[in-house]
Design an enzyme around this catalytic site. Structure first.
Site, PDB file in Angstrom:
ATOM      1  N   ASP A 221       0.865  -1.178   0.000  1.00  0.00           N
ATOM      2  CA  ASP A 221       0.000   0.000   0.000  1.00  0.00           C
ATOM      3  C   ASP A 221       0.901   1.227   0.000  1.00  0.00           C
ATOM      4  O   ASP A 221       2.007   1.190   0.557  1.00  0.00           O
ATOM      5  CB  ASP A 221      -0.892   0.001   1.255  1.00  0.00           C
ATOM      6  CG  ASP A 221      -2.060  -0.981   1.108  1.00  0.00           C
ATOM      7  OD1 ASP A 221      -2.188  -1.608   0.040  1.00  0.00           O
ATOM      8  OD2 ASP A 221      -2.840  -1.107   2.073  1.00  0.00           O
ATOM      9  N   ASP A 223       0.539   3.929   1.605  1.00  0.00           N
ATOM     10  CA  ASP A 223       0.566   4.699   2.857  1.00  0.00           C
ATOM     11  C   ASP A 223       1.260   3.954   4.004  1.00  0.00           C
ATOM     12  O   ASP A 223       1.119   4.336   5.168  1.00  0.00           O
ATOM     13  CB  ASP A 223      -0.866   5.085   3.263  1.00  0.00           C
ATOM     14  CG  ASP A 223      -1.824   3.888   3.279  1.00  0.00           C
ATOM     15  OD1 ASP A 223      -1.341   2.739   3.233  1.00  0.00           O
ATOM     16  OD2 ASP A 223      -3.045   4.117   3.345  1.00  0.00           O
ATOM     17  N   TRP A 283     -13.610  -1.478  -1.089  1.00  0.00           N
ATOM     18  CA  TRP A 283     -12.733  -1.785   0.035  1.00  0.00           C
ATOM     19  C   TRP A 283     -13.050  -3.144   0.690  1.00  0.00           C
ATOM     20  O   TRP A 283     -14.201  -3.497   0.912  1.00  0.00           O
ATOM     21  CB  TRP A 283     -12.854  -0.683   1.100  1.00  0.00           C
ATOM     22  CG  TRP A 283     -11.964  -0.947   2.276  1.00  0.00           C
ATOM     23  CD1 TRP A 283     -10.667  -0.579   2.415  1.00  0.00           C
ATOM     24  CD2 TRP A 283     -12.316  -1.684   3.446  1.00  0.00           C
ATOM     25  NE1 TRP A 283     -10.175  -1.043   3.607  1.00  0.00           N
ATOM     26  CE2 TRP A 283     -11.173  -1.725   4.261  1.00  0.00           C
ATOM     27  CE3 TRP A 283     -13.483  -2.328   3.883  1.00  0.00           C
ATOM     28  CZ2 TRP A 283     -11.142  -2.367   5.490  1.00  0.00           C
ATOM     29  CZ3 TRP A 283     -13.454  -2.975   5.119  1.00  0.00           C
ATOM     30  CH2 TRP A 283     -12.295  -2.971   5.911  1.00  0.00           C
ATOM     31  N   GLU A 286     -10.213  -8.513  -0.168  1.00  0.00           N
ATOM     32  CA  GLU A 286      -9.285  -9.075  -1.184  1.00  0.00           C
ATOM     33  C   GLU A 286      -8.039  -9.668  -0.522  1.00  0.00           C
ATOM     34  O   GLU A 286      -7.534 -10.698  -0.965  1.00  0.00           O
ATOM     35  CB  GLU A 286      -8.940  -8.023  -2.247  1.00  0.00           C
ATOM     36  CG  GLU A 286      -7.823  -7.037  -1.946  1.00  0.00           C
ATOM     37  CD  GLU A 286      -8.113  -6.108  -0.785  1.00  0.00           C
ATOM     38  OE1 GLU A 286      -9.269  -5.952  -0.414  1.00  0.00           O
ATOM     39  OE2 GLU A 286      -7.139  -5.542  -0.245  1.00  0.00           O
ATOM     40  N   ASP A 287      -7.583  -9.044   0.571  1.00  0.00           N
ATOM     41  CA  ASP A 287      -6.395  -9.580   1.264  1.00  0.00           C
ATOM     42  C   ASP A 287      -6.728 -10.901   1.970  1.00  0.00           C
ATOM     43  O   ASP A 287      -5.896 -11.808   2.034  1.00  0.00           O
ATOM     44  CB  ASP A 287      -5.802  -8.556   2.246  1.00  0.00           C
ATOM     45  CG  ASP A 287      -6.851  -7.888   3.118  1.00  0.00           C
ATOM     46  OD1 ASP A 287      -8.058  -8.144   2.934  1.00  0.00           O
ATOM     47  OD2 ASP A 287      -6.460  -7.107   4.016  1.00  0.00           O
ATOM     48  N   MET A 313       1.385   3.988   9.375  1.00  0.00           N
ATOM     49  CA  MET A 313       0.474   4.293   8.266  1.00  0.00           C
ATOM     50  C   MET A 313       0.219   5.796   8.232  1.00  0.00           C
ATOM     51  O   MET A 313       0.049   6.412   9.290  1.00  0.00           O
ATOM     52  CB  MET A 313      -0.846   3.540   8.458  1.00  0.00           C
ATOM     53  CG  MET A 313      -1.659   3.502   7.190  1.00  0.00           C
ATOM     54  SD  MET A 313      -3.378   3.052   7.473  1.00  0.00           S
ATOM     55  CE  MET A 313      -4.065   4.636   7.915  1.00  0.00           C
ATOM     56  N   HIS A 316      -5.419   8.949   6.842  1.00  0.00           N
ATOM     57  CA  HIS A 316      -6.175   9.546   5.723  1.00  0.00           C
ATOM     58  C   HIS A 316      -7.651   9.210   5.865  1.00  0.00           C
ATOM     59  O   HIS A 316      -8.030   8.284   6.604  1.00  0.00           O
ATOM     60  CB  HIS A 316      -5.648   9.009   4.391  1.00  0.00           C
ATOM     61  CG  HIS A 316      -5.806   7.521   4.238  1.00  0.00           C
ATOM     62  ND1 HIS A 316      -6.923   6.927   3.707  1.00  0.00           N
ATOM     63  CD2 HIS A 316      -4.989   6.502   4.589  1.00  0.00           C
ATOM     64  CE1 HIS A 316      -6.779   5.617   3.717  1.00  0.00           C
ATOM     65  NE2 HIS A 316      -5.612   5.319   4.258  1.00  0.00           N
ATOM     66  N   ARG A 318     -11.347   8.019   4.135  1.00  0.00           N
ATOM     67  CA  ARG A 318     -11.710   7.034   3.107  1.00  0.00           C
ATOM     68  C   ARG A 318     -11.768   7.715   1.745  1.00  0.00           C
ATOM     69  O   ARG A 318     -12.287   8.822   1.613  1.00  0.00           O
ATOM     70  CB  ARG A 318     -13.066   6.418   3.451  1.00  0.00           C
ATOM     71  CG  ARG A 318     -13.405   5.225   2.591  1.00  0.00           C
ATOM     72  CD  ARG A 318     -14.699   4.572   3.017  1.00  0.00           C
ATOM     73  NE  ARG A 318     -14.602   3.888   4.306  1.00  0.00           N
ATOM     74  CZ  ARG A 318     -13.983   2.718   4.492  1.00  0.00           C
ATOM     75  NH1 ARG A 318     -13.412   2.103   3.479  1.00  0.00           N
ATOM     76  NH2 ARG A 318     -13.945   2.159   5.684  1.00  0.00           N
TER      77      ARG A 318
END
Ligand code: UDH
Ligand code: NGS
Length: 370
Positions: A221, A223, A283, A286-287, A313, A316, A318
């Site tokens: 990712d 971030d 969102w 998937e992981d 991280m 932020h 969404r």
């Protein structure tokens, strides 16, 4: 002739001889120093190249000019000189390109814990200047040893330029210290349809392999920044989860099967699970699907310990068009049935643009819509 004029003449004669001798000595010494300074200059040029990638260095070696080339006067070439030149070419071929030794298993350049913070902005220009050995497209390989792994770093991306600046600022020095032969690929989802993280990662895998024979893929990712350079961004005998100790989870795993954030897989491991799912739009989940794929193939997850695996991280809100996917629970319940037909073997997309930026390669891609 009077006796004293003979004496004068003798003195003059000796003085002249001494002056000539001194001149000769002076010229000899000057010549020796000149020749030695040439040697030093050559050594210096070669040293400077020792920080550039090995392939660049070998090209330079084959076109190397010898000292003799410079000192030999130019003019018509005699047959004898041609013969000599042949010998010299042979010598040059024998000298070029020197095979580097393999880098050590643990890089001696690592420093351990790192200070990571996001309070002051960083610029791409500053990062570029601080990483002069990173080549166009974000490519690097160690200059003094042969990297143990060729790693493609794949970042799923859309509208996160500020986060990318921090990622490049922190990661480039770390990856260089880890002595990796690496390339950074930012896979930018074109348009404003719903975001699809896992499909972008599949695209990154496929596109990176078109450029270079990578044997390891790190999926990160944009971030997430590691807080310790001993958390090596490479592949292991089992799929690796690297972001195991995130600040936002109080520096622990949120759940045992968590495989999000940053992970790595060898080409072999990735192909064994048929890559990642292409149909998780929005969102979440998937992981977990990727975790299910790994587990269903009898592989386990390798992880660094909680100290080495610490990471931060960048906070932020969404993003637009990345709302939680309502279908995710249903999808992860059926990974074992779907994974063989949904993955790298069913991937379809359209590359819109490839940009070789100084610190990364940006691939803008149309991944379609749900
Ligand atoms: N990403 C983008 N652009 C987007 C969406 C996602 O670049 O519009 C990439 C980026 O690399 C990001 C990754 O996909 O790091 C994962 O997405 P995410 O950061 O949105 O996921 P995460 O689970 O956060 O980290 C979810 C939203 C949390 C909202 C918290 C509100 N306080
Ligand atoms: C789980 C999600 C994962 C996600 C993880 C951490 O619940 O995709 O939370 O999310 N799985 C499902 O929703 C099925 S985080 O706290 O980082 O936003 O990665």
């Amino acid at each position: 002739m009077p006796a004293d004029s003979t004496v004068n003449f003798n003195v003059l004669h000796r003085t002249c001889k001494l002056v000539v001798l001194l001149c000769f000595l002076h010229i000899s010494v000057t010549l020796i120093f000149y020749v030695r300074s040439l040697d030093i200059r050559f050594a210096f040029v070669q040293n400077q190249q020792s920080n550039t990638p090995a392939d660049v260095r070998s090209t330079n070696l084959t076109t190397k000019v010898t000292l003799k080339d410079i000192l030999t006067p130019k003019g018509p070439v005699t047959a004898a000189q041609q013969e000599e030149a042949k010998d010299e070419v042979q010598v040059k071929v024998e000298e070029s390109p020197k095979k580097l030794e393999k880098c050590p298993e643990t890089s001696p350049l690592l420093v351990g814990p790192l200070r990571v913070e996001f309070s002051s902005p960083v610029s791409l220009e500053q990062t570029r200047k601080e990483n002069p050995n990173v080549e166009a497209g974000g490519r690097f390989r160690p200059g003094d040893c042969e990297a143990l792994q060729k790693v493609a770093l794949i970042i799923p991306f859309r509208n996160r330029d500020e986060h990318l600046k921090y990622w490049l600022y922190y990661l480039h020095p770390i990856l260089q210290r880890q002595q990796l032969d690496y390339g950074v690929y930012v896979i930018n989802q074109d348009g404003d349809e719903i975001f699809n993280r896992a499909k972008l990662l599949n695209v990154g895998y496929a596109e990176a392999l078109k450029e270079y024979d990578y044997d390891c893929f790190v999926f990160s990712d944009v971030d997430l920044i590691p807080m310790d350079d001993r958390n090596t961004y490479k592949c292991f005998s089992q799929p690796r989860h690297l972001s195991v100790s995130m600040d936002k989870f109080g520096f622990r795993l949120p759940y045992n099967q968590y495989f999000g954030g940053v992970s790595s897989m060898s080409k072999q491991q990735y192909l064994k699970i048929n890559g990642f799912p292409n149909n998780y739009w929005g969102w979440g989940g998937e992981d977990d699907d990727i975790y299910n794929r790994v587990a269903s193939k009898g592989m386990s997850i390798s992880r660094p310990d909680g100290t080495v695996g610490k990471c931060r991280m960048i906070r932020h809100d969404r993003d637009k068009q990345n709302e939680p996917n309502p279908q995710r629970f249903d999808r992860i319940a059926h990974t074992r049935e779907t994974m063989h037909k949904d993955g790298i073997n069913s991937l379809s997309y359209k590359v819109m643009k490839i940009e070789k930026e100084p610190l990364y390669t940006k691939i803008t891609v149309d991944v379609g819509k749900p």
